[in-house]
Design a protein around this motif. Structure first.
Motif, PDB file in Angstrom:
ATOM      1  N   SER A 180       4.181  35.590  45.012  1.00  0.00           N
ATOM      2  CA  SER A 180       4.442  34.369  43.848  1.00  0.00           C
ATOM      3  C   SER A 180       5.987  34.053  44.206  1.00  0.00           C
ATOM      4  N   ALA A 181       6.807  34.439  44.761  1.00  0.00           N
ATOM      5  CA  ALA A 181       8.445  33.682  44.107  1.00  0.00           C
ATOM      6  C   ALA A 181       8.531  34.194  42.863  1.00  0.00           C
ATOM      7  N   SER A 182       9.077  34.023  41.840  1.00  0.00           N
ATOM      8  CA  SER A 182       9.633  33.951  40.663  1.00  0.00           C
ATOM      9  C   SER A 182       9.249  33.963  39.653  1.00  0.00           C
ATOM     10  N   VAL A 183       8.018  32.737  39.793  1.00  0.00           N
ATOM     11  CA  VAL A 183       6.964  32.398  39.014  1.00  0.00           C
ATOM     12  C   VAL A 183       5.539  34.131  38.158  1.00  0.00           C
ATOM     13  N   VAL A 184       6.292  34.969  38.807  1.00  0.00           N
ATOM     14  CA  VAL A 184       5.497  36.245  38.539  1.00  0.00           C
ATOM     15  C   VAL A 184       6.625  37.181  37.430  1.00  0.00           C
ATOM     16  N   LYS A 185       7.374  36.193  37.699  1.00  0.00           N
ATOM     17  CA  LYS A 185       8.686  37.421  36.436  1.00  0.00           C
ATOM     18  C   LYS A 185       7.736  36.762  34.551  1.00  0.00           C
ATOM     19  N   VAL A 186       6.919  35.730  34.554  1.00  0.00           N
ATOM     20  CA  VAL A 186       6.069  35.064  33.165  1.00  0.00           C
ATOM     21  C   VAL A 186       4.970  36.690  33.043  1.00  0.00           C
ATOM     22  N   THR A 187       4.972  37.075  34.491  1.00  0.00           N
ATOM     23  CA  THR A 187       3.250  37.488  33.734  1.00  0.00           C
ATOM     24  C   THR A 187       4.286  38.962  33.603  1.00  0.00           C
ATOM     25  N   VAL A 188       5.129  39.581  34.557  1.00  0.00           N
ATOM     26  CA  VAL A 188       6.193  40.379  34.154  1.00  0.00           C
ATOM     27  C   VAL A 188       6.263  40.587  32.434  1.00  0.00           C
ATOM     28  N   LEU A 189       6.943  39.724  31.450  1.00  0.00           N
ATOM     29  CA  LEU A 189       6.972  39.571  30.102  1.00  0.00           C
ATOM     30  C   LEU A 189       5.489  39.612  29.496  1.00  0.00           C
ATOM     31  N   ALA A 190       4.825  39.244  29.878  1.00  0.00           N
ATOM     32  CA  ALA A 190       3.843  39.155  29.413  1.00  0.00           C
ATOM     33  C   ALA A 190       3.136  40.978  29.243  1.00  0.00           C
ATOM     34  N   THR A 191       3.419  41.174  30.235  1.00  0.00           N
ATOM     35  CA  THR A 191       2.651  43.025  30.286  1.00  0.00           C
ATOM     36  C   THR A 191       3.628  43.658  29.873  1.00  0.00           C
ATOM     37  N   LEU A 192       4.731  43.310  29.726  1.00  0.00           N
ATOM     38  CA  LEU A 192       5.797  44.154  28.941  1.00  0.00           C
ATOM     39  C   LEU A 192       5.440  43.784  27.649  1.00  0.00           C
ATOM     40  N   LEU A 193       4.784  42.854  27.071  1.00  0.00           N
ATOM     41  CA  LEU A 193       4.716  42.838  25.896  1.00  0.00           C
ATOM     42  C   LEU A 193       2.717  43.215  25.102  1.00  0.00           C
ATOM     43  N   TRP A 194       2.398  43.236  25.784  1.00  0.00           N
ATOM     44  CA  TRP A 194       1.000  43.949  25.786  1.00  0.00           C
ATOM     45  C   TRP A 194       1.139  45.003  25.956  1.00  0.00           C
ATOM     46  N   GLY A 244       5.758  50.214  35.938  1.00  0.00           N
ATOM     47  CA  GLY A 244       4.325  50.174  36.853  1.00  0.00           C
ATOM     48  C   GLY A 244       3.691  49.489  37.474  1.00  0.00           C
ATOM     49  N   MET A 245       3.060  49.751  38.362  1.00  0.00           N
ATOM     50  CA  MET A 245       2.006  49.275  38.804  1.00  0.00           C
ATOM     51  C   MET A 245       0.560  49.493  38.102  1.00  0.00           C
ATOM     52  N   THR A 246       0.670  50.449  37.477  1.00  0.00           N
ATOM     53  CA  THR A 246      -0.618  50.578  36.193  1.00  0.00           C
ATOM     54  C   THR A 246      -1.292  49.746  35.478  1.00  0.00           C
ATOM     55  N   LYS A 247       0.647  49.360  34.429  1.00  0.00           N
ATOM     56  CA  LYS A 247       0.376  49.353  33.573  1.00  0.00           C
ATOM     57  C   LYS A 247       0.271  47.593  34.018  1.00  0.00           C
ATOM     58  N   ASN A 290      -3.203  46.970  35.023  1.00  0.00           N
ATOM     59  CA  ASN A 290      -3.969  46.985  33.988  1.00  0.00           C
ATOM     60  C   ASN A 290      -3.496  45.604  32.731  1.00  0.00           C
ATOM     61  N   PHE A 291      -2.522  44.895  32.751  1.00  0.00           N
ATOM     62  CA  PHE A 291      -2.575  43.296  32.200  1.00  0.00           C
ATOM     63  C   PHE A 291      -3.264  43.014  32.861  1.00  0.00           C
ATOM     64  N   LEU A 292      -2.768  42.475  33.968  1.00  0.00           N
ATOM     65  CA  LEU A 292      -3.562  41.223  34.922  1.00  0.00           C
ATOM     66  C   LEU A 292      -5.368  42.017  34.639  1.00  0.00           C
ATOM     67  N   ALA A 293      -5.649  42.630  34.756  1.00  0.00           N
ATOM     68  CA  ALA A 293      -7.449  43.470  33.759  1.00  0.00           C
ATOM     69  C   ALA A 293      -7.428  42.570  32.574  1.00  0.00           C
ATOM     70  N   ALA A 294      -7.020  42.904  32.178  1.00  0.00           N
ATOM     71  CA  ALA A 294      -6.818  42.496  30.338  1.00  0.00           C
ATOM     72  C   ALA A 294      -6.710  41.159  30.213  1.00  0.00           C
ATOM     73  N   ALA A 295      -6.041  40.132  31.010  1.00  0.00           N
ATOM     74  CA  ALA A 295      -6.163  38.760  30.840  1.00  0.00           C
ATOM     75  C   ALA A 295      -7.594  37.993  32.438  1.00  0.00           C
ATOM     76  N   GLY A 296      -7.775  38.609  32.953  1.00  0.00           N
ATOM     77  CA  GLY A 296      -9.033  38.497  33.440  1.00  0.00           C
ATOM     78  C   GLY A 296      -7.870  37.856  34.818  1.00  0.00           C
ATOM     79  N   MET A 297      -7.139  37.575  34.916  1.00  0.00           N
ATOM     80  CA  MET A 297      -5.964  36.933  36.447  1.00  0.00           C
ATOM     81  C   MET A 297      -6.404  38.195  37.747  1.00  0.00           C
ATOM     82  N   THR A 298      -7.563  38.340  38.035  1.00  0.00           N
ATOM     83  CA  THR A 298      -8.736  39.075  39.346  1.00  0.00           C
ATOM     84  C   THR A 298      -7.963  38.737  40.508  1.00  0.00           C
ATOM     85  N   GLN A 299      -7.766  37.481  41.000  1.00  0.00           N
ATOM     86  CA  GLN A 299      -6.906  37.235  41.965  1.00  0.00           C
ATOM     87  C   GLN A 299      -5.465  37.852  42.065  1.00  0.00           C
TER      88      GLN A 299
END
Length: 283
Positions: free
Chosen positions: A89-103, A140-143, A146-155
């Motif tokens: 991912s490099a830094s593209v994952v940072k959007v996912t990190v922020l989305a997880t934090l807000l979720w 943490g990895m669990t949250k 859990n966000f990835l699952a909620a977002a349907g980001m299964t890959q």
């Protein structure tokens, strides 16, 4: 030199003599599998054909491995190339990190703290790695899972041992995330979506390359890029973006690796982005 020619002559003579010239030649130089083709669909007549042709042409002379995703709500247009191929991912994952934090904050019915706001802004607008590591560890990895699952980001597979930049991402999942950011949904609140898009719209000028390249005037831009060099597959250079205006509402992901330099990867992404913006603006 002569020995090489005479050996080839002997091989050809033997092949002709046994009547197996074609199979022998094929075995000597096996045809590599054809690369995957760009696939496009659209409700707008002629647009899918044009995009497929132009994206293919933009990549025709480029080295490395490129994955592309486009979705335009206004014309119900989708284009994909290597949509399920995994990239670091490099830094593209940072959007996912922020989305997880807000979720996660929304689930606890709380606003982000001043500290979290400050870390989030540095992480997105300046691609600050320390801020990202702090938030990654806090969540943490669990949250995150859990966000990835909620977002349907299964890959998407989060990087282990704090190595968030080695998270495995695909065009399919990045496009899912961008779609969540740009339309009402049950995963992210309207305020959360607006906050992420706002920060992606405030990325420092030196990091606004990639998918925004060639964007028509009057179209709003939200972008996050990533770049990382490793001993295998050279430079990973990625760009995700959301664009609105001129009668269009679209999201774009371009992931690349096998680039000789960071700038080479940027040029590849921008060649794709340029034709996408042009074809949509003309439709």
């Amino acid at each position: 030199m002569t020995s090489g020619i005479s050996r080839r002559a002997r091989v050809l003579a033997a092949a002709v003599g046994t009547g197996v010239l074609v199979p022998l030649t094929a075995a000597a130089t096996p045809a590599s599998a054809a690369p995957p083709a760009v696939s496009c669909t659209s409700a707008k007549a002629g647009l899918a054909t044009k995009l497929k042709k132009d994206i293919t042409a933009a990549l025709a002379t480029r080295k490395g491995t490129v994955a592309v995703g486009l979705y335009d709500r206004s014309t119900n247009t989708t284009c994909t190339l290597r949509a399920s191929s995994a990239y670091d991912s490099a830094s593209v994952v940072k959007v996912t990190v922020l989305a997880t934090l807000l979720w996660d904050a929304k689930k606890s019915n709380r606003y982000l703290t001043d500290r979290e706001n400050s870390l989030a802004k540095a992480m997105i607008t300046k691609s600050d790695n320390e801020a990202t590591s702090t938030l990654w560890k806090q969540l943490g990895m669990t949250k995150i899972k859990n966000f990835l699952a909620a977002a349907g980001m299964t890959q998407t597979k989060p990087g282990a041992n704090g190595y968030w930049g080695l998270t495995q991402i695909t065009v399919t999942d990045e496009q899912k995330l961008l779609k969540l950011l740009t339309a009402k949904n049950a995963v992210l609140s309207d305020n959360s979506r607006a906050y992420i898009i706002k920060l992606m719209g405030q990325v420092v000028s030196s990091q606004r390359w990639g998918t925004p390249y060639g964007v028509p005037s009057g179209v709003t831009v939200a972008v996050k890029n990533g770049w990382l060099q490793r001993s295998t597959n050279g430079w990973r250079v990625h760009s995700v973006g959301a664009f609105k205006g001129g009668g269009h509402d679209y999201v774009m992901t371009v992931l690349t690796h096998g680039n000789s330099t960071m700038n080479y990867g940027i040029a590849t992404i921008q060649a794709v982005a340029k034709v996408i913006h042009k074809d949509l603006a003309a439709s």
